[in-house]
Scaffold this motif. Structure first.
Motif, PDB file in Angstrom:
ATOM      1  N   UNK A 152      59.981 120.699  78.102  1.00 30.41           N
ATOM      2  CA  UNK A 152      60.072 122.075  77.616  1.00 30.41           C
ATOM      3  C   UNK A 152      61.501 122.346  77.174  1.00 30.41           C
ATOM      4  N   UNK A 153      61.661 122.991  76.024  1.00 29.70           N
ATOM      5  CA  UNK A 153      62.992 123.325  75.532  1.00 29.70           C
ATOM      6  C   UNK A 153      63.408 122.443  74.368  1.00 29.70           C
ATOM      7  N   UNK A 154      64.597 122.722  73.849  1.00 34.40           N
ATOM      8  CA  UNK A 154      65.104 122.036  72.664  1.00 34.40           C
ATOM      9  C   UNK A 154      65.385 120.564  72.939  1.00 34.40           C
ATOM     10  N   UNK A 155      64.975 119.709  72.004  1.00 35.84           N
ATOM     11  CA  UNK A 155      65.194 118.271  72.136  1.00 35.84           C
ATOM     12  C   UNK A 155      65.092 117.597  70.782  1.00 35.84           C
ATOM     13  N   UNK A 156      65.597 116.370  70.708  1.00 38.86           N
ATOM     14  CA  UNK A 156      65.491 115.565  69.499  1.00 38.86           C
ATOM     15  C   UNK A 156      64.859 114.234  69.858  1.00 38.86           C
ATOM     16  N   UNK A 157      63.807 113.881  69.161  1.00 39.61           N
ATOM     17  CA  UNK A 157      63.136 112.600  69.338  1.00 39.61           C
ATOM     18  C   UNK A 157      63.392 111.755  68.099  1.00 39.61           C
ATOM     19  N   UNK A 158      63.628 110.473  68.284  1.00 39.41           N
ATOM     20  CA  UNK A 158      63.879 109.552  67.177  1.00 39.41           C
ATOM     21  C   UNK A 158      62.689 108.607  67.023  1.00 39.41           C
ATOM     22  N   UNK A 159      62.252 108.408  65.782  1.00 40.30           N
ATOM     23  CA  UNK A 159      61.239 107.399  65.487  1.00 40.30           C
ATOM     24  C   UNK A 159      61.729 106.582  64.296  1.00 40.30           C
ATOM     25  N   UNK A 160      61.303 105.348  64.238  1.00 44.57           N
ATOM     26  CA  UNK A 160      61.683 104.473  63.127  1.00 44.57           C
ATOM     27  C   UNK A 160      60.512 104.360  62.169  1.00 44.57           C
ATOM     28  N   UNK A 161      60.769 104.702  60.914  1.00 44.63           N
ATOM     29  CA  UNK A 161      59.738 104.549  59.897  1.00 44.63           C
ATOM     30  C   UNK A 161      59.530 103.062  59.624  1.00 44.63           C
ATOM     31  N   UNK A 162      58.299 102.640  59.422  1.00 43.96           N
ATOM     32  CA  UNK A 162      58.055 101.223  59.147  1.00 43.96           C
ATOM     33  C   UNK A 162      58.712 100.784  57.839  1.00 43.96           C
ATOM     34  N   UNK A 163      59.235  99.560  57.826  1.00 35.97           N
ATOM     35  CA  UNK A 163      59.761  98.982  56.591  1.00 35.97           C
ATOM     36  C   UNK A 163      58.574  98.708  55.663  1.00 35.97           C
ATOM     37  N   UNK A 164      58.804  98.768  54.393  1.00 30.02           N
ATOM     38  CA  UNK A 164      57.747  98.460  53.439  1.00 30.02           C
ATOM     39  C   UNK A 164      56.818  99.611  53.112  1.00 30.02           C
ATOM     40  N   UNK A 165      57.108 100.807  53.631  1.00 29.62           N
ATOM     41  CA  UNK A 165      56.272 101.956  53.259  1.00 29.62           C
ATOM     42  C   UNK A 165      56.414 102.226  51.768  1.00 29.62           C
ATOM     43  N   UNK A 166      55.340 102.606  51.107  1.00 30.31           N
ATOM     44  CA  UNK A 166      55.474 102.964  49.701  1.00 30.31           C
ATOM     45  C   UNK A 166      56.259 104.268  49.551  1.00 30.31           C
ATOM     46  N   UNK A 167      57.050 104.358  48.487  1.00 29.17           N
ATOM     47  CA  UNK A 167      57.790 105.593  48.214  1.00 29.17           C
ATOM     48  C   UNK A 167      56.805 106.707  47.876  1.00 29.17           C
ATOM     49  N   UNK A 168      57.196 107.940  48.196  1.00 30.36           N
ATOM     50  CA  UNK A 168      56.367 109.092  47.871  1.00 30.36           C
ATOM     51  C   UNK A 168      56.241 110.029  49.046  1.00 30.36           C
ATOM     52  N   UNK A 169      55.399 111.041  48.866  1.00 30.52           N
ATOM     53  CA  UNK A 169      55.187 112.022  49.936  1.00 30.52           C
ATOM     54  C   UNK A 169      54.112 111.528  50.889  1.00 30.52           C
ATOM     55  N   UNK A 170      54.417 111.625  52.166  1.00 29.24           N
ATOM     56  CA  UNK A 170      53.510 111.242  53.237  1.00 29.24           C
ATOM     57  C   UNK A 170      53.394 112.434  54.188  1.00 29.24           C
ATOM     58  N   UNK A 171      52.593 112.295  55.217  1.00 33.00           N
ATOM     59  CA  UNK A 171      52.410 113.359  56.207  1.00 33.00           C
ATOM     60  C   UNK A 171      52.664 112.798  57.594  1.00 33.00           C
ATOM     61  N   UNK A 172      53.480 113.490  58.363  1.00 33.22           N
ATOM     62  CA  UNK A 172      53.693 113.153  59.761  1.00 33.22           C
ATOM     63  C   UNK A 172      52.760 114.048  60.571  1.00 33.22           C
ATOM     64  N   UNK A 173      51.759 113.441  61.180  1.00 34.61           N
ATOM     65  CA  UNK A 173      50.770 114.182  61.978  1.00 34.61           C
ATOM     66  C   UNK A 173      51.247 114.208  63.422  1.00 34.61           C
TER      67      UNK A 173
END
Length: 119
Positions: free
Chosen positions: A82-103
């Motif tokens: 609970x409360x303010x925080x920052x989570x880090x995730x690494x995007x996979x290499x090789x993703x196609x360029x463009x708009x995606x959605x983070x669900x």
């Protein structure tokens, strides 16, 4: 921008700033009042920081979807406090360029935010 006075509880507010940061409010779906993604646009294979302020602790499931809704990647489950925080995730290499959605999925429900991927 980024503030929608009088919006219904099911509406999704989104603002894009010159810095490229996207701010989304998906509180009705996820129980998280505000989520900030940076950098956005992000590089394939790079880090994505999620700054969020949940009202309650619990699991957070993240998936990356293509613009067509196809599942591209499932991230390891995160634990929110609970409360303010920052989570880090690494995007996979090789993703196609463009708009995606983070669900994002919490015990309260699910919502999605746009993520622009560049090479």
């Amino acid at each position: 921008a980024g503030y929608a006075e009088g919006a219904s509880p099911r509406q999704f507010a989104l603002a894009r700033y010159n810095s490229g940061t996207v701010v989304g409010t998906v509180e009705a779906e996820t129980g998280i009042p505000a989520i900030r993604l940076s950098p956005n646009p992000a590089r394939a294979g790079g880090q994505l920081a999620l700054q969020l302020t949940p009202d309650a602790a619990g699991p957070l499931r993240l998936q990356l979807l293509g613009a067509d809704g196809r599942l591209l990647h499932t991230f390891a489950e995160q634990s929110m406090v609970a409360g303010e925080q920052t989570l880090q995730v690494e995007l996979p290499a090789g993703l196609p360029a463009g708009e995606h959605w983070l669900r994002l999925e919490t015990r309260q429900g699910a919502g999605a935010l746009p993520v622009v991927v560049v090479q």
